[in-house]
Design an enzyme around this catalytic site. Sequence first.
Site, PDB file in Angstrom:
ATOM      1  CG  ASP A 128      -1.504   4.114   6.457  1.00 38.89           C
ATOM      2  OD1 ASP A 128      -1.614   4.655   5.244  1.00 38.89           O
ATOM      3  OD2 ASP A 128      -2.190   4.078   7.272  1.00 38.89           O
ATOM      4  NE  ARG A 183      -7.774   1.842   9.893  1.00 32.56           N
ATOM      5  CZ  ARG A 183      -7.673   3.160  10.002  1.00 32.56           C
ATOM      6  NH1 ARG A 183      -7.981   4.012  10.977  1.00 32.56           N
ATOM      7  NH2 ARG A 183      -6.943   3.830   8.949  1.00 32.56           N
ATOM      8  CG  LEU A 190      14.918  -9.787   4.145  1.00 34.34           C
ATOM      9  CD1 LEU A 190      14.705  -9.431   5.638  1.00 34.34           C
ATOM     10  CD2 LEU A 190      14.601  -8.115   3.512  1.00 34.34           C
ATOM     11  CB  THR A 215      -8.500  -7.832  -1.364  1.00 32.10           C
ATOM     12  OG1 THR A 215      -8.695  -7.764  -0.063  1.00 32.10           O
ATOM     13  CG2 THR A 215      -7.573  -9.084  -1.680  1.00 32.10           C
ATOM     14  CD  GLU A 216     -10.142  -5.016   1.697  1.00 32.53           C
ATOM     15  OE1 GLU A 216      -8.995  -5.023   1.891  1.00 32.53           O
ATOM     16  OE2 GLU A 216     -10.687  -6.138   1.482  1.00 32.53           O
ATOM     17  NE  ARG A 256      -5.851   3.379  -1.828  1.00 32.75           N
ATOM     18  CZ  ARG A 256      -4.982   3.913  -1.119  1.00 32.75           C
ATOM     19  NH1 ARG A 256      -3.850   4.554  -1.571  1.00 32.75           N
ATOM     20  NH2 ARG A 256      -4.930   3.531   0.155  1.00 32.75           N
ATOM     21  CD  GLU A 290       5.018  -7.632  22.205  1.00 24.15           C
ATOM     22  OE1 GLU A 290       4.379  -6.432  22.440  1.00 24.15           O
ATOM     23  OE2 GLU A 290       4.918  -8.747  22.766  1.00 24.15           O
ATOM     24  CD1 TRP A 293       6.683  11.901   3.892  1.00 23.73           C
ATOM     25  CD2 TRP A 293       6.685  11.902   1.736  1.00 23.73           C
ATOM     26  NE1 TRP A 293       8.059  12.366   3.334  1.00 23.73           N
ATOM     27  CE2 TRP A 293       7.759  12.169   2.001  1.00 23.73           C
ATOM     28  CE3 TRP A 293       6.254  11.704   0.340  1.00 23.73           C
ATOM     29  CZ2 TRP A 293       9.135  12.661   1.210  1.00 23.73           C
ATOM     30  CZ3 TRP A 293       7.555  12.028  -0.785  1.00 23.73           C
ATOM     31  CH2 TRP A 293       8.705  12.434  -0.121  1.00 23.73           C
ATOM     32  NE  ARG A 328      -2.380   1.565   9.252  1.00 22.55           N
ATOM     33  CZ  ARG A 328      -3.524   1.267   8.595  1.00 22.55           C
ATOM     34  NH1 ARG A 328      -4.098  -0.173   9.142  1.00 22.55           N
ATOM     35  NH2 ARG A 328      -3.895   1.663   7.610  1.00 22.55           N
ATOM     36  CG  HIS A 344       1.497   5.209  -3.945  1.00 24.69           C
ATOM     37  ND1 HIS A 344       1.536   4.960  -2.642  1.00 24.69           N
ATOM     38  CD2 HIS A 344       0.466   5.689  -4.535  1.00 24.69           C
ATOM     39  CE1 HIS A 344       0.098   5.108  -2.474  1.00 24.69           C
ATOM     40  NE2 HIS A 344      -0.499   5.639  -3.408  1.00 24.69           N
TER      41      HIS A 344
HETATM   42  C1  FPP Z   1      -0.883   3.412   1.683  1.00 26.03           C
HETATM   43  O1  FPP Z   1      -0.620   4.782   1.693  1.00 26.03           O
HETATM   44  C2  FPP Z   1       0.358   2.856   0.900  1.00 26.03           C
HETATM   45  C3  FPP Z   1      -0.026   2.198  -0.295  1.00 26.03           C
HETATM   46  C4  FPP Z   1      -1.506   1.669  -0.710  1.00 26.03           C
HETATM   47  C5  FPP Z   1       0.935   1.877  -1.190  1.00 26.03           C
HETATM   48  C6  FPP Z   1       2.093   1.160  -0.482  1.00 26.03           C
HETATM   49  C7  FPP Z   1       2.984   0.729  -1.797  1.00 26.03           C
HETATM   50  C8  FPP Z   1       4.586   1.034  -1.565  1.00 26.03           C
HETATM   51  C9  FPP Z   1       5.134   1.505  -0.536  1.00 26.03           C
HETATM   52  C10 FPP Z   1       5.318   0.524  -2.727  1.00 26.03           C
HETATM   53  C11 FPP Z   1       5.239  -1.028  -2.882  1.00 26.03           C
HETATM   54  C12 FPP Z   1       6.224  -1.615  -3.832  1.00 26.03           C
HETATM   55  C13 FPP Z   1       6.116  -2.748  -4.588  1.00 26.03           C
HETATM   56  C14 FPP Z   1       7.373  -3.091  -5.168  1.00 26.03           C
HETATM   57  C15 FPP Z   1       4.903  -3.130  -4.802  1.00 26.03           C
HETATM   58  P1  FPP Z   1      -1.866   5.670   1.625  1.00 26.03           P
HETATM   59  O2  FPP Z   1      -1.684   5.842   0.051  1.00 26.03           O
HETATM   60  O3  FPP Z   1      -3.015   4.945   1.884  1.00 26.03           O
HETATM   61  O4  FPP Z   1      -1.504   6.841   2.221  1.00 26.03           O
HETATM   62  P2  FPP Z   1      -2.459   7.689   2.982  1.00 26.03           P
HETATM   63  O5  FPP Z   1      -3.259   7.178   4.101  1.00 26.03           O
HETATM   64  O6  FPP Z   1      -1.760   8.911   3.370  1.00 26.03           O
HETATM   65  O7  FPP Z   1      -3.405   8.244   1.989  1.00 26.03           O
END
Ligand code: FPP
Length: 245
Positions: free
Chosen positions: A21, A195, A132, A67-68, A72, A208, A26, A189, A38
Amino acid sequence: MSVESRVLSGYIPRHIAIIMDGNGRWAKKRNMPRTFGHKKGSENLKNIAIECNELGIKALSVYAFSTENWSRPKAEIDYLMNLPSKFEETFKGKFEENDIRVIFSGRKNRFPKNVQDLIKRVEEKTKNRKGLILNICFDYGSYTEILDGVKEISELYKNGDIKLEDINEDLMKNHLYTKELPDLDLLIRTSGEERISNFLLWQLAYSELYFPKVHWPAFNKKQLLKAIDNFQKRNRRFGGLKEEK
Ligand code: FPP
């Protein structure tokens, strides 16, 4: 003793899950578009997967698209849908070197065809790797996962393949997307939110939980070691009592 040596001499969690998150926040702090967050988040996923592999962790489950998240803005969804192919392009060499296997968990029928094909290709190509297991939860929701499992079990019952008494925790576990993975030890998280957001609800029963303030693109090796160090100091009782020393 350094945190790293301390962590390496303790119990290494077998399965860690991360809700990545804070990408948007950021990026905003840096006056950049959310998609930049992202992009950095995706690069960070590569680094953290490699660190986890080096620490001897067996599985890393990450929440990449829920799924939610379909609600966006379209431009952001398009960007997120494109991440798996970018991920493959940029990191395939590194993952091969580290023997990392990649699997995807979630509904696999709502993505554009090129994303569906890519998922199949990556899973097939990496399936015999022994390092992994990186479990990318993409169009993932825990309610859907549990309901899909319940439907599969109901079919078995309806067809007479199992009896009512056969329905137990082990059977349910084997009808979840995570059936091949070890039990979940630790959920992290990032970004200070506390959450679960419909992530791995069944698997989290005795895990944990750890909520660092740092946003996902800035979560580095030092933060990972801190999370594991914190985990190792906890007294996991699984509902029982530990003997007094
Ligand atoms: C939540 O931050 C993050 C996401 C919804 C996307 C996370 C995805 C990646 C880190 C890359 C995944 C990589 C692959 C290979 C699929 P947010 O957008 O909700 O941030 P905010 O809470 O600051 O708005």
